[in-house]
Design a protein around this motif. Sequence first.
Motif, PDB file in Angstrom:
ATOM      1  N   GLN A  18       1.278 -39.484 -67.160  1.00 52.89           N
ATOM      2  CA  GLN A  18       0.618 -38.438 -66.379  1.00 52.89           C
ATOM      3  C   GLN A  18       1.639 -37.734 -65.496  1.00 52.89           C
ATOM      4  O   GLN A  18       2.273 -38.377 -64.662  1.00 52.89           O
ATOM      5  CB  GLN A  18      -0.431 -39.055 -65.471  1.00 52.89           C
ATOM      6  N   VAL A  19       1.781 -36.437 -65.669  1.00 50.04           N
ATOM      7  CA  VAL A  19       2.767 -35.684 -64.892  1.00 50.04           C
ATOM      8  C   VAL A  19       2.085 -34.902 -63.763  1.00 50.04           C
ATOM      9  O   VAL A  19       2.566 -34.881 -62.641  1.00 50.04           O
ATOM     10  CB  VAL A  19       3.557 -34.743 -65.814  1.00 50.04           C
ATOM     11  N   LEU A  20       0.970 -34.262 -64.065  1.00 49.09           N
ATOM     12  CA  LEU A  20       0.174 -33.590 -63.019  1.00 49.09           C
ATOM     13  C   LEU A  20      -1.135 -34.365 -62.895  1.00 49.09           C
ATOM     14  O   LEU A  20      -1.856 -34.550 -63.866  1.00 49.09           O
ATOM     15  CB  LEU A  20      -0.089 -32.123 -63.379  1.00 49.09           C
ATOM     16  N   SER A  39      12.916 -34.063 -57.781  1.00 53.47           N
ATOM     17  CA  SER A  39      13.066 -33.928 -59.216  1.00 53.47           C
ATOM     18  C   SER A  39      12.065 -34.841 -59.914  1.00 53.47           C
ATOM     19  O   SER A  39      11.877 -35.988 -59.508  1.00 53.47           O
ATOM     20  CB  SER A  39      14.501 -34.306 -59.564  1.00 53.47           C
ATOM     21  N   GLY A  40      11.392 -34.313 -60.937  1.00 57.22           N
ATOM     22  CA  GLY A  40      10.428 -35.117 -61.680  1.00 57.22           C
ATOM     23  C   GLY A  40       9.029 -35.107 -61.111  1.00 57.22           C
ATOM     24  O   GLY A  40       8.139 -35.764 -61.632  1.00 57.22           O
ATOM     25  N   SER A  41       8.810 -34.322 -60.033  1.00 61.52           N
ATOM     26  CA  SER A  41       7.482 -34.351 -59.405  1.00 61.52           C
ATOM     27  C   SER A  41       6.462 -33.488 -60.148  1.00 61.52           C
ATOM     28  O   SER A  41       5.273 -33.569 -59.863  1.00 61.52           O
ATOM     29  CB  SER A  41       7.574 -33.938 -57.931  1.00 61.52           C
ATOM     30  N   GLY A  42       6.910 -32.657 -61.080  1.00 61.61           N
ATOM     31  CA  GLY A  42       5.975 -31.874 -61.892  1.00 61.61           C
ATOM     32  C   GLY A  42       5.967 -30.382 -61.596  1.00 61.61           C
ATOM     33  O   GLY A  42       5.106 -29.651 -62.096  1.00 61.61           O
ATOM     34  N   LYS A  43       6.938 -29.905 -60.834  1.00 58.78           N
ATOM     35  CA  LYS A  43       6.975 -28.485 -60.441  1.00 58.78           C
ATOM     36  C   LYS A  43       7.128 -27.563 -61.652  1.00 58.78           C
ATOM     37  O   LYS A  43       6.372 -26.607 -61.820  1.00 58.78           O
ATOM     38  CB  LYS A  43       8.124 -28.242 -59.436  1.00 58.78           C
ATOM     39  N   SER A  44       8.123 -27.877 -62.485  1.00 55.62           N
ATOM     40  CA  SER A  44       8.334 -27.033 -63.672  1.00 55.62           C
ATOM     41  C   SER A  44       7.136 -27.106 -64.600  1.00 55.62           C
ATOM     42  O   SER A  44       6.713 -26.094 -65.167  1.00 55.62           O
ATOM     43  CB  SER A  44       9.590 -27.468 -64.429  1.00 55.62           C
ATOM     44  N   THR A  45       6.604 -28.293 -64.762  1.00 54.51           N
ATOM     45  CA  THR A  45       5.437 -28.463 -65.636  1.00 54.51           C
ATOM     46  C   THR A  45       4.282 -27.585 -65.163  1.00 54.51           C
ATOM     47  O   THR A  45       3.617 -26.927 -65.969  1.00 54.51           O
ATOM     48  CB  THR A  45       4.997 -29.938 -65.658  1.00 54.51           C
ATOM     49  N   PHE A  46       4.089 -27.538 -63.850  1.00 53.14           N
ATOM     50  CA  PHE A  46       2.995 -26.719 -63.331  1.00 53.14           C
ATOM     51  C   PHE A  46       3.235 -25.232 -63.661  1.00 53.14           C
ATOM     52  O   PHE A  46       2.323 -24.549 -64.139  1.00 53.14           O
ATOM     53  CB  PHE A  46       2.852 -26.930 -61.819  1.00 53.14           C
TER      54      PHE A  46
END
Length: 253
Positions: A18-20, A39-46
């Motif tokens: 689970q990323v977001l 880094s890795g918190s899901g910013k780009s994914t969002f």
Amino acid sequence: MTAMVKAEGVHKSYGPVQVLKGIDLEVAPREVFCLIGPSGSGKSTFLRCINHLEKINGGRLYVDGELVGYRQQGNKLYELKDREVAAQRRDIGMVFQRFNLFPHMTAVENVMEAPVQVKRETKSVARERALRLLDRVGLADKAGNYPSQLSGGQQQRVAIARALAMEPKLMLFDEPTSALDPELVGDVLDVMRSLAEEGMTMIVVTHEMGFAREVGDSLVFMDNGVVVEAGNPRDILTNPQHERTKSFLSKVL
Ligand code: ADP
Ligand code: MG
């Protein structure tokens, strides 16, 4: 007023990961919305979910009042057709950490490409706008240069002009200055600042806390797929409420 972006319980997983984990946030028209976090918190994914580069697995995501990638009828969701997805994407500009310019095209050709290919604009109309946009990002004299003949900061400003050429209603920036030598960062931030002053709605993932403080209308601190803290950038940067925010800021400020 319709939010430009609205996320309600947005979930995104890659397989079991689970990323977001339920993102709720709202970006108003003309707002500069800064997104920070480790880094890795899901910013780009969002950002990638907003721009149809990834599909969400749960919750609702709206851009300018429209569901991203779906149409709702009654309480059923239907996936949009490719053509409809393309229409939604057209209104969103995205600028990445790596500029991804077409290496075999000059600056002006890079900026003209999407309007000609996607909007079927004539080359002369597209070229005129491209030259105007290059002027706006301070590169009027570099129109004929190839990416390899430009500095990283200049390439990034061409990338911004290229995104603006589609006349987007929303601009997404994913760490646009992280790959640049420090002395080249300021020119790119200046272009973003002037865009903000002209009223562009922007979501900016950045580690430039000065930019967030001076230009940002809102700031969200994300960690591990959730929004930990959200509010006025000045408040959060000077007086973070959560331990995780404090610990992150102590490392980047
Ligand atoms: P950020 O931009 O905040 O650094 P990302 O959104 O890039 O974070 O990544 C969040 C998490 O999702 C990371 O743990 C990353 O490894 C994982 N991730 C991102 N993209 C993929 C993918 N395509 N497949 C599997 N895991 C991914
Ligand atoms: Mg990222």
